[in-house]
Design an enzyme around this catalytic site. Structure first.
Site, PDB file in Angstrom:
ATOM      1  CG  ASP A 149      30.627 -18.069   6.052  1.00  0.00           C
ATOM      2  OD1 ASP A 149      30.814 -17.673   4.885  1.00  0.00           O
ATOM      3  OD2 ASP A 149      30.190 -19.195   6.325  1.00  0.00           O
ATOM      4  CG  HIS A 181      29.885 -22.009   3.924  1.00  0.00           C
ATOM      5  ND1 HIS A 181      30.456 -20.757   4.109  1.00  0.00           N
ATOM      6  CD2 HIS A 181      30.459 -22.509   2.801  1.00  0.00           C
ATOM      7  CE1 HIS A 181      31.333 -20.532   3.154  1.00  0.00           C
ATOM      8  NE2 HIS A 181      31.356 -21.579   2.343  1.00  0.00           N
TER       9      HIS A 181
HETATM   10  P1  NAD Z   1      40.635 -27.483  -6.169  1.00  0.00           P
HETATM   11  O1  NAD Z   1      40.004 -28.067  -7.362  1.00  0.00           O
HETATM   12  O2  NAD Z   1      41.709 -26.473  -6.350  1.00  0.00           O
HETATM   13  O3  NAD Z   1      41.225 -28.628  -5.237  1.00  0.00           O
HETATM   14  C1  NAD Z   1      40.477 -29.739  -4.873  1.00  0.00           C
HETATM   15  C2  NAD Z   1      41.417 -30.911  -4.745  1.00  0.00           C
HETATM   16  O4  NAD Z   1      40.637 -32.033  -4.363  1.00  0.00           O
HETATM   17  C3  NAD Z   1      42.131 -31.279  -6.072  1.00  0.00           C
HETATM   18  O5  NAD Z   1      43.525 -31.308  -5.875  1.00  0.00           O
HETATM   19  C4  NAD Z   1      41.579 -32.655  -6.399  1.00  0.00           C
HETATM   20  O6  NAD Z   1      42.528 -33.514  -7.028  1.00  0.00           O
HETATM   21  C5  NAD Z   1      41.201 -33.158  -5.019  1.00  0.00           C
HETATM   22  N1  NAD Z   1      40.249 -34.264  -5.034  1.00  0.00           N
HETATM   23  C6  NAD Z   1      39.145 -34.437  -5.796  1.00  0.00           C
HETATM   24  N2  NAD Z   1      38.559 -35.611  -5.530  1.00  0.00           N
HETATM   25  C7  NAD Z   1      39.310 -36.188  -4.561  1.00  0.00           C
HETATM   26  C8  NAD Z   1      39.241 -37.415  -3.869  1.00  0.00           C
HETATM   27  N3  NAD Z   1      38.271 -38.312  -4.107  1.00  0.00           N
HETATM   28  N4  NAD Z   1      40.183 -37.673  -2.951  1.00  0.00           N
HETATM   29  C9  NAD Z   1      41.164 -36.778  -2.702  1.00  0.00           C
HETATM   30  N5  NAD Z   1      41.299 -35.616  -3.331  1.00  0.00           N
HETATM   31  C10 NAD Z   1      40.383 -35.322  -4.253  1.00  0.00           C
HETATM   32  O7  NAD Z   1      39.462 -26.861  -5.270  1.00  0.00           O
HETATM   33  P2  NAD Z   1      39.601 -25.875  -4.007  1.00  0.00           P
HETATM   34  O8  NAD Z   1      39.566 -24.480  -4.467  1.00  0.00           O
HETATM   35  O9  NAD Z   1      40.733 -26.341  -3.159  1.00  0.00           O
HETATM   36  O10 NAD Z   1      38.194 -26.155  -3.270  1.00  0.00           O
HETATM   37  C11 NAD Z   1      37.925 -27.391  -2.675  1.00  0.00           C
HETATM   38  C12 NAD Z   1      36.531 -27.423  -2.069  1.00  0.00           C
HETATM   39  O11 NAD Z   1      36.435 -26.499  -0.987  1.00  0.00           O
HETATM   40  C13 NAD Z   1      35.422 -27.015  -3.041  1.00  0.00           C
HETATM   41  O12 NAD Z   1      34.325 -27.871  -2.871  1.00  0.00           O
HETATM   42  C14 NAD Z   1      35.067 -25.605  -2.608  1.00  0.00           C
HETATM   43  O13 NAD Z   1      33.755 -25.246  -2.953  1.00  0.00           O
HETATM   44  C15 NAD Z   1      35.236 -25.725  -1.117  1.00  0.00           C
HETATM   45  N6  NAD Z   1      35.395 -24.462  -0.396  1.00  0.00           N
HETATM   46  C16 NAD Z   1      34.795 -24.375   0.838  1.00  0.00           C
HETATM   47  C17 NAD Z   1      34.914 -23.227   1.585  1.00  0.00           C
HETATM   48  C18 NAD Z   1      34.300 -23.142   2.947  1.00  0.00           C
HETATM   49  O14 NAD Z   1      34.182 -22.036   3.488  1.00  0.00           O
HETATM   50  N7  NAD Z   1      33.928 -24.235   3.582  1.00  0.00           N
HETATM   51  C19 NAD Z   1      35.635 -22.133   1.083  1.00  0.00           C
HETATM   52  C20 NAD Z   1      36.229 -22.253  -0.172  1.00  0.00           C
HETATM   53  C21 NAD Z   1      36.100 -23.425  -0.911  1.00  0.00           C
HETATM   54  C1  LMR Z   2      33.367 -19.396  -0.195  1.00  0.00           C
HETATM   55  O1  LMR Z   2      32.527 -18.974   0.604  1.00  0.00           O
HETATM   56  O2  LMR Z   2      34.251 -18.669  -0.685  1.00  0.00           O
HETATM   57  C2  LMR Z   2      33.350 -20.851  -0.568  1.00  0.00           C
HETATM   58  O3  LMR Z   2      32.220 -21.492  -0.078  1.00  0.00           O
HETATM   59  C3  LMR Z   2      33.562 -21.098  -2.017  1.00  0.00           C
HETATM   60  C4  LMR Z   2      32.411 -20.648  -2.868  1.00  0.00           C
HETATM   61  O4  LMR Z   2      31.970 -21.454  -3.695  1.00  0.00           O
HETATM   62  O5  LMR Z   2      31.988 -19.505  -2.768  1.00  0.00           O
END
Ligand code: NAD
Ligand code: LMR
Length: 336
Positions: A149, A181
């Site tokens: 953010d 967030h």
């Molecule tokens: P993705 O699906 O590409 O990757 C997630 C990974 O987690 C996969 O490789 C999957 O196998 C693994 N996984 C699932 N369950 C698991 C477990 N029990 N143990 C270990 N690994 C496990 O998703 P992504 O794009 O990398 O996003 C991941 C998370 O981050 C999502 O929840 C997304 O919303 C969040 N996210 C948060 C922010 C933030 O600002 N905080 C920003 C972007 C994404």
């Molecule tokens: C973001 O802000 O990009 C992440 O929280 C992923 C989402 O679901 O938007």
């Protein structure tokens, strides 16, 4: 010697985040864990000629991945598709975070836990309640990562003002983000009154705030069902993790504190912030001072200079935030 473990390391965020961590001079051991592909990703990274050792761990080897970790970063979980809110991810991701945090409590009880998995407003309370149950909750060691953010708020401010005269780099000093967030819980604060006035005078302020609050949706829609922000998140997650690592190695820190979503009652300055915000909400993202890798203090002086518009955004944020927090708490408590 610092060991960093990434849980969910083979995912869209996990892979580029692990690459960036492989480049950090503060990491000596990088442990990559995922349900699938982590040993392959780790073998790939292990050929990079930086000094840290990189090792992958599959589903059966979570304890070994965690053993001795100083910092555990958790991007494990499902991402959004168009039309979904972050809260729609709760059902799956709350369970994933609870299990991974319970394992961390057992195998790396003193690790700092950095939570990326959404919805952060609820998964951080899930993590803290899980740790309370295991009797190993140290509030200063649990941080929800909201750095994306801040990165967006700086980029979009430069965009709104006209990037040529207001570079993205220079915006780093002039804006931060507090609250939570998701959507209207994300509250950007423009700390430079002249820049703020420029946006207001050009009638761009409301659109700017909206873009910061819903920047995640832009990426989710553009990726057309293939996930959400991964590369910008990896960069943001690395910035935050590296600040934690710098604080372990180079105290005192010489950089401006980043915000993190933390448990206020357990952290110095937290109750003061709750009182100033006149809120019962126990979790909030605000700039945090780190000491030896832990959150030592949450800041509240930013409240002194905020505008009426920012106060209004904060009031909206706090109403929604507590609902998200209670959902996370109840998830763990209902399992008693
Ligand atoms: P993705 O699906 O590409 O990757 C997630 C990974 O987690 C996969 O490789 C999957 O196998 C693994 N996984 C699932 N369950 C698991 C477990 N029990 N143990 C270990 N690994 C496990 O998703 P992504 O794009 O990398 O996003 C991941 C998370 O981050 C999502 O929840 C997304 O919303 C969040 N996210 C948060 C922010 C933030 O600002 N905080 C920003 C972007 C994404
Ligand atoms: C973001 O802000 O990009 C992440 O929280 C992923 C989402 O679901 O938007």
């Amino acid at each position: 010697m610092t060991k960093v473990t990434v849980l969910g390391a083979a995912g869209g965020i996990g892979q580029p985040l692990s690459l960036l961590l492989k480049m950090s001079p503060f990491v000596s051991t990088l442990a990559l864990y995922d349900l699938r592909l982590a040993p392959g990703v780790a073998r790939d990274l292990s050929h990079i000629n930086t000094n840290s050792k990189c090792k992958g761990f599959d589903k059966e080897n979570l304890p070994a991945a965690l053993e001795g970790a100083h910092v555990v970063v958790i991007p494990a979980g499902v991402p959004r598709k168009p039309g979904m809110t972050r809260d729609d991810l709760f059902k799956i991701n709350a369970g994933i975070v609870a299990n991974l945090v319970a394992a961390t409590a057992k195998h790396a009880p003193n690790a700092r836990i950095l939570i990326i998995s959404n919805p952060v407003n609820s998964t951080v309370p899930v993590a803290c309640e899980t740790l309370k149950r295991s009797g190993s909750f140290q509030p200063g060691k649990v941080m929800g990562v909201t750095t994306l953010d801040v990165v967006r708020a700086q980029t979009f401010l430069s965009d709104a003002l006209g990037g040529d005269s207001y570079s993205r780099e220079s915006m780093k000093r002039h804006v931060t983000v507090v609250g939570g967030h998701s959507g209207s819980t994300i509250v950007p604060l423009i700390t430079d009154s002249k820049l703020r006035a420029k946006l207001v005078n050009r009638r761009l302020y409301d659109a700017y705030v909206h873009r910061v609050q819903f920047g995640g949706d832009e990426v989710v829609e553009a990726k057309q069902g293939a996930g959400s922000a991964t590369l910008s998140m990896a960069l943001a997650g690395f910035h935050f993790t590296n600040q934690v690592l710098r604080s372990i190695h180079l105290e005192p820190l010489d950089v401006a504190p980043l915000p993190a979503f933390v448990y206020l009652p357990g952290i110095e300055g937290g109750r003061e912030l709750q009182a100033k915000l006149q809120t019962q909400a126990e979790y909030f993202a605000a700039p945090v001072q780190l000491s030896r890798g832990d959150v030592a203090r949450v800041e509240s002086q930013w409240l002194e200079n905020i505008t009426d518009a920012e106060k209004k955004s904060l009031a909206t944020c706090l109403g929604e935030l507590d609902t998200n927090i209670q959902k996370g708490r109840r998830f763990v408590q209902s399992k008693l």
